[in-house]
Write an enzyme that holds these catalytic residues in place. Structure first.
Site, PDB file in Angstrom:
ATOM      1  N   ASP A  13       0.332  -1.442  -0.439  1.00 11.10           N
ATOM      2  CA  ASP A  13      -0.016   0.344  -0.299  1.00 11.10           C
ATOM      3  C   ASP A  13       0.857   1.649   0.106  1.00 11.10           C
ATOM      4  O   ASP A  13       0.240   2.247   0.579  1.00 11.10           O
ATOM      5  CB  ASP A  13      -0.787   0.106   1.278  1.00 11.10           C
ATOM      6  CG  ASP A  13      -1.983  -0.931   1.478  1.00 11.10           C
ATOM      7  OD1 ASP A  13      -1.695  -1.441  -0.128  1.00 11.10           O
ATOM      8  OD2 ASP A  13      -2.069  -1.830   2.710  1.00 11.10           O
ATOM      9  N   LYS A  16       1.768   1.689  -5.175  1.00  8.79           N
ATOM     10  CA  LYS A  16       2.461   1.753  -6.214  1.00  8.79           C
ATOM     11  C   LYS A  16       1.751   2.105  -7.077  1.00  8.79           C
ATOM     12  O   LYS A  16       1.606   2.494  -8.697  1.00  8.79           O
ATOM     13  CB  LYS A  16       2.638   0.196  -6.392  1.00  8.79           C
ATOM     14  CG  LYS A  16       3.491  -0.215  -5.175  1.00  8.79           C
ATOM     15  CD  LYS A  16       3.886  -2.059  -5.046  1.00  8.79           C
ATOM     16  CE  LYS A  16       2.741  -2.273  -4.148  1.00  8.79           C
ATOM     17  NZ  LYS A  16       2.088  -2.377  -2.500  1.00  8.79           N
ATOM     18  N   GLY A  17      -0.136   1.885  -7.461  1.00  2.90           N
ATOM     19  CA  GLY A  17      -0.947   1.857  -8.240  1.00  2.90           C
ATOM     20  C   GLY A  17      -0.842   3.179  -8.891  1.00  2.90           C
ATOM     21  O   GLY A  17      -0.572   3.960 -10.023  1.00  2.90           O
ATOM     22  N   GLY A  40      -4.305  -4.343  -4.113  1.00  2.13           N
ATOM     23  CA  GLY A  40      -5.782  -3.198  -4.376  1.00  2.13           C
ATOM     24  C   GLY A  40      -4.825  -1.324  -4.790  1.00  2.13           C
ATOM     25  O   GLY A  40      -4.245  -1.586  -3.031  1.00  2.13           O
ATOM     26  N   HIS A  41      -4.760  -1.841  -5.290  1.00  2.68           N
ATOM     27  CA  HIS A  41      -4.212  -0.048  -6.702  1.00  2.68           C
ATOM     28  C   HIS A  41      -5.453   0.050  -6.457  1.00  2.68           C
ATOM     29  O   HIS A  41      -6.189   0.254  -7.376  1.00  2.68           O
ATOM     30  CB  HIS A  41      -3.320  -1.039  -7.324  1.00  2.68           C
ATOM     31  CG  HIS A  41      -2.405  -1.583  -6.771  1.00  2.68           C
ATOM     32  ND1 HIS A  41      -1.209  -2.944  -7.835  1.00  2.68           N
ATOM     33  CD2 HIS A  41      -2.049  -2.388  -6.385  1.00  2.68           C
ATOM     34  CE1 HIS A  41      -1.371  -3.179  -7.843  1.00  2.68           C
ATOM     35  NE2 HIS A  41      -1.138  -3.318  -6.320  1.00  2.68           N
ATOM     36  N   GLN A 224       1.877  -5.993  -3.447  1.00  2.17           N
ATOM     37  CA  GLN A 224       2.329  -5.697  -1.895  1.00  2.17           C
ATOM     38  C   GLN A 224       3.644  -4.739  -1.524  1.00  2.17           C
ATOM     39  O   GLN A 224       4.048  -4.634  -2.192  1.00  2.17           O
ATOM     40  CB  GLN A 224       2.738  -7.519  -1.308  1.00  2.17           C
ATOM     41  CG  GLN A 224       0.984  -8.682  -1.412  1.00  2.17           C
ATOM     42  CD  GLN A 224       0.631  -9.048  -3.023  1.00  2.17           C
ATOM     43  OE1 GLN A 224       1.674  -9.638  -3.208  1.00  2.17           O
ATOM     44  NE2 GLN A 224      -0.842  -8.979  -2.746  1.00  2.17           N
ATOM     45  N   THR A 302      -9.378  -5.895   2.240  1.00  7.83           N
ATOM     46  CA  THR A 302     -10.714  -5.803   3.531  1.00  7.83           C
ATOM     47  C   THR A 302     -10.592  -4.852   3.710  1.00  7.83           C
ATOM     48  O   THR A 302     -11.812  -5.007   5.054  1.00  7.83           O
ATOM     49  CB  THR A 302      -9.702  -6.711   4.127  1.00  7.83           C
ATOM     50  OG1 THR A 302      -8.585  -6.242   4.880  1.00  7.83           O
ATOM     51  CG2 THR A 302      -9.140  -8.173   3.435  1.00  7.83           C
ATOM     52  N   SER A 414       6.034  12.174  -4.098  1.00  8.31           N
ATOM     53  CA  SER A 414       3.829  12.039  -4.578  1.00  8.31           C
ATOM     54  C   SER A 414       3.118  12.686  -3.335  1.00  8.31           C
ATOM     55  O   SER A 414       3.665  13.008  -2.069  1.00  8.31           O
ATOM     56  CB  SER A 414       3.136  11.252  -4.560  1.00  8.31           C
ATOM     57  OG  SER A 414       1.527  10.930  -4.536  1.00  8.31           O
TER      58      SER A 414
HETATM   59  P1  GDP Z   1      -0.592   0.625  -3.846  1.00  3.98           P
HETATM   60  O1  GDP Z   1      -1.376  -0.869  -2.896  1.00  3.98           O
HETATM   61  O2  GDP Z   1       0.532   0.173  -3.442  1.00  3.98           O
HETATM   62  O3  GDP Z   1      -1.329   0.347  -4.431  1.00  3.98           O
HETATM   63  O4  GDP Z   1      -1.440   1.963  -2.526  1.00  3.98           O
HETATM   64  P2  GDP Z   1      -3.166   1.922  -1.808  1.00  3.98           P
HETATM   65  O5  GDP Z   1      -3.496   2.294  -3.810  1.00  3.98           O
HETATM   66  O6  GDP Z   1      -3.390   0.199  -1.643  1.00  3.98           O
HETATM   67  O7  GDP Z   1      -2.899   2.870  -1.033  1.00  3.98           O
HETATM   68  C1  GDP Z   1      -2.146   3.962  -1.262  1.00  3.98           C
HETATM   69  C2  GDP Z   1      -3.252   5.167  -0.854  1.00  3.98           C
HETATM   70  O8  GDP Z   1      -3.192   6.350  -0.524  1.00  3.98           O
HETATM   71  C3  GDP Z   1      -4.439   5.035  -2.030  1.00  3.98           C
HETATM   72  O9  GDP Z   1      -5.258   5.336  -1.796  1.00  3.98           O
HETATM   73  C4  GDP Z   1      -3.762   6.171  -2.928  1.00  3.98           C
HETATM   74  O10 GDP Z   1      -5.059   6.711  -3.670  1.00  3.98           O
HETATM   75  C5  GDP Z   1      -3.573   7.395  -1.586  1.00  3.98           C
HETATM   76  N1  GDP Z   1      -2.566   8.456  -2.268  1.00  3.98           N
HETATM   77  C6  GDP Z   1      -1.388   7.430  -3.123  1.00  3.98           C
HETATM   78  N2  GDP Z   1      -0.508   9.007  -3.177  1.00  3.98           N
HETATM   79  C7  GDP Z   1      -0.452  10.289  -2.080  1.00  3.98           C
HETATM   80  C8  GDP Z   1      -0.297  10.764  -1.776  1.00  3.98           C
HETATM   81  O11 GDP Z   1       0.734  11.152  -2.064  1.00  3.98           O
HETATM   82  N3  GDP Z   1      -1.437  11.479  -1.189  1.00  3.98           N
HETATM   83  C9  GDP Z   1      -1.695  10.784  -0.419  1.00  3.98           C
HETATM   84  N4  GDP Z   1      -2.499  11.600   0.490  1.00  3.98           N
HETATM   85  N5  GDP Z   1      -2.555   9.762  -1.048  1.00  3.98           N
HETATM   86  C10 GDP Z   1      -1.972   9.300  -2.070  1.00  3.98           C
HETATM   87  P1  IMO Z   2      -0.802  -3.527  -2.229  1.00  5.59           P
HETATM   88  O1  IMO Z   2      -0.506  -4.863  -2.935  1.00  5.59           O
HETATM   89  C1  IMO Z   2      -1.014  -4.417   2.200  1.00  5.59           C
HETATM   90  C2  IMO Z   2      -1.085  -8.728   3.969  1.00  5.59           C
HETATM   91  C3  IMO Z   2      -2.400  -9.120   4.171  1.00  5.59           C
HETATM   92  C4  IMO Z   2      -2.057 -10.733   5.603  1.00  5.59           C
HETATM   93  C5  IMO Z   2      -0.951 -10.920   4.646  1.00  5.59           C
HETATM   94  C6  IMO Z   2      -0.966 -12.201   3.619  1.00  5.59           C
HETATM   95  O2  IMO Z   2      -1.455  -3.218  -2.477  1.00  5.59           O
HETATM   96  O3  IMO Z   2       0.405  -3.313  -1.205  1.00  5.59           O
HETATM   97  P2  IMO Z   2      -2.384 -13.045   2.097  1.00  5.59           P
HETATM   98  O4  IMO Z   2      -3.706 -12.572   1.658  1.00  5.59           O
HETATM   99  O5  IMO Z   2      -1.357 -12.322   0.639  1.00  5.59           O
HETATM  100  O6  IMO Z   2      -1.752 -14.043   1.798  1.00  5.59           O
HETATM  101  O7  IMO Z   2      -1.786 -12.165   3.168  1.00  5.59           O
HETATM  102  O8  IMO Z   2      -0.300  -9.739   3.462  1.00  5.59           O
HETATM  103  N1  IMO Z   2      -1.350  -8.162   2.605  1.00  5.59           N
HETATM  104  C7  IMO Z   2      -1.416  -7.176   1.728  1.00  5.59           C
HETATM  105  N2  IMO Z   2      -0.789  -5.448   3.252  1.00  5.59           N
HETATM  106  N3  IMO Z   2      -1.067  -4.536   0.789  1.00  5.59           N
HETATM  107  C8  IMO Z   2      -1.471  -5.434   0.007  1.00  5.59           C
HETATM  108  O9  IMO Z   2      -0.905  -5.604  -1.507  1.00  5.59           O
HETATM  109  C9  IMO Z   2      -1.543  -7.534   0.945  1.00  5.59           C
HETATM  110  N4  IMO Z   2      -0.962  -8.171  -0.118  1.00  5.59           N
HETATM  111  C10 IMO Z   2      -1.213  -8.971   1.440  1.00  5.59           C
HETATM  112  O10 IMO Z   2      -3.021  -8.454   5.428  1.00  5.59           O
HETATM  113  O11 IMO Z   2      -0.956  -9.603   6.033  1.00  5.59           O
HETATM  114 MG    MG Z   3      -3.463  -1.398  -1.672  1.00  6.18          MG
END
Ligand code: GDP
Ligand code: IMO
Ligand code: MG
Length: 434
Positions: A13, A16-17, A40-41, A224, A302, A414
């Site tokens: 999280d 990356k997305g 979840g991106h 991840q 989740t 960012s």
């Molecule tokens: P990923 O799994 O690495 O793609 O990241 P996620 O999308 O799960 O979580 C990143 C969250 O931070 C998302 O809700 C994005 O919209 C948000 N986000 C990304 N870059 C920034 C930033 O520079 N500032 C803020 N406030 N939110 C951001």
């Molecule tokens: P993105 O790509 C954050 C975590 C789960 C749990 C562990 C194992 O959005 O960054 P699993 O279902 O993979 O067997 O769970 O890994 N986990 C993540 N945490 N971002 C993710 O993906 C994750 N994918 C799995 O919360 O701790």
């Molecule tokens: Mg994510």
């Protein structure tokens, strides 16, 4: 031709997305190479929010080819739902913009059941998985009993593969007091989804080789984060795949020698979802609460609250080394706006000894004390800023210190979820622009 890998340097999280969406502007092909719909991106464009779990983030842009590589574990039903949701948002996914590796292993209904059963039985010792069947599906892959996409083309062979796979699962189910499953039950489930998923099937390694020969840019999208890697992560609190950049090669069939650049994405602080060690965690103090609320730190998949803490430079430094990161993207700098004092972890104290890196295995009873360096915060807002010179002086000092401590230059900063709110210092595709 440039091949760029984007990976997360923390526990997922990192944003990356957003970076993949931005970079896919210059890429021709965007590829997922590991993980599954545990990812979840989130991508935000003019306040429109797109959440992707299985599809590469490049799918949002027209004229790009999205690829799901063999290193992914694919839940075809989840893919169908995701494609339907995107179509409601005006994005059409067809064979012309998506291909899936013919040798990708499938996540089937019993994988999810087993994932949830295990977590329930583990009680307080649970991993905190996403419950998507990821672990059991990877186990079947290395256990040589997985059903792969191309098996759907050969019904008799599929039947014998299912017999072998279910023999294993029924023994486990029996142990858990679950009813056994018949091969025919799964054949029925698969008959419903087969025509949909088979249309995307292709030899991904060959397609990517062709694209490389044509001089196209390929972007590999990690899921991840490095500390969820099954080898280098905080085992056993990890996911079941290799999340490091090296997996981009094995998870697609593109030779490791062809990777030109690895971009590591890091949050300006740290978060983690699920159980496991997290030395810089702030629990529920005021700053922890600030990060959680201002950063909207709720899991995309989740909906669980993400645990929040200070930036851990020791962790990110190790990540840069094991991934071969050549540039970092720092996200969510804006979330730190208004905090008086910031802390950066530079190492750990364990059993009276100073350690530069987090040991690969920590017993939960062991006390890991982060060693902190304090740094002044800033009061001016950074949200929406997209050039370095507009950033507050103290924010620049914070970024500089991170760069020094992790030993890697910053490529991007960012400052909001929006696509364009990004300081672009070194776009890896730019240098190859014609
Ligand atoms: P990923 O799994 O690495 O793609 O990241 P996620 O999308 O799960 O979580 C990143 C969250 O931070 C998302 O809700 C994005 O919209 C948000 N986000 C990304 N870059 C920034 C930033 O520079 N500032 C803020 N406030 N939110 C951001
Ligand atoms: P993105 O790509 C954050 C975590 C789960 C749990 C562990 C194992 O959005 O960054 P699993 O279902 O993979 O067997 O769970 O890994 N986990 C993540 N945490 N971002 C993710 O993906 C994750 N994918 C799995 O919360 O701790
Ligand atoms: Mg994510």
């Amino acid at each position: 031709m440039t091949n760029v890998v984007v990976i997360g340097c923390q526990w997922g999280d990192e944003g990356k997305g957003k970076l993949v969406d931005y970079l896919s502007g210059k890429a021709d092909v965007i590829v997922r190479f590991q993980g599954g719909n545990n990812a979840g991106h989130t991508i935000v464009i003019d306040e429109k929010v797109f959440k992707l779990s299985l599809l590469p983030s490049g799918i949002i842009r027209e004229g790009k080819i999205s690829v799901i590589g063999n290193g992914v574990v694919l839940d075809p039903w989840a893919l169908r739902t995701e494609i339907d949701t995107l179509s409601e948002l005006g994005i059409n996914v067809t064979r012309s913009n998506l291909i899936v590796a013919e040798n990708v292993p499938l996540i089937l209904s019993f994988h999810k059941t087993l994932d949830l059963l295990r977590e329930k039985k583990a009680g307080s010792k649970k991993i905190g998985t996403t419950g998507r069947g990821i672990g059991p599906a990877y186990e079947d892959k290395v256990g040589r009993r997985a059903i792969r996409l191309s098996d759907l083309d050969r019904p008799r062979y599929l039947h014998s593969r299912l017999e072998r796979c279910l023999e294993h699962h029924n023994i486990l189910r029996n142990g858990y007091g679950e009813p056994i499953i018949e091969v025919e039950d799964i054949e029925k489930e698969l008959a419903d989804i087969s025509p949909f998923i088979k249309q995307f099937s292709a030899p991904v390694w060959e397609v990517l080789d062709e694209k490389n020969r044509e001089g196209k840019n390929i972007l590999f999208e990690g899921a991840q984060g490095s500390f969820l890697d099954v080898d280098f992560g905080t085992y056993p609190f990890v996911t079941s795949s290799n999340t490091l950049a090296g997996a981009a090669s094995l998870g697609t069939g593109v030779s490791a020698r062809k990777i030109d650049f690895v971009l590591g994405v890091v949050k300006a602080y740290t978060t983690r979802v699920g159980e496991g060690p997290f030395p810089t965690e702030l629990k529920h103090d005021q700053i922890g609460l600030h990060l959680e609320t201002v950063g909207h730190e709720k899991g995309t998949v989740t909906g669980r609250n993400r645990r929040c803490g200070w930036f851990d430079a020791a962790l990110v430094k190790q990540s840069c080394i094991v991934n071969g990161v050549e540039g970092i993207a720092i996200t969510k700098l804006d979330v730190l706006d208004g905090l008086k004092e910031l802390k950066i972890c530079t190492g750990y104290e364990m059993n009276g000894k100073l350690r530069p890196y987090l040991p690969s295995s920590i017993n939960s009873s062991e006390i890991v004390k982060p060693v902190y360096e304090k740094i002044e915060g800033w009061t001016e807002p950074t949200r929406g800023i997209n050039s370095l010179k507009e950033l507050p002086r103290k924010a620049l000092a914070y970024l500089k210190r991170i760069e020094e401590l992790v030993g890697c230059p910053i490529s991007f900063v960012s400052t909001s979820p929006e696509r364009e709110d990004l300081v672009d210092l070194n776009d890896p595709f730019k240098k190859n622009e014609k």
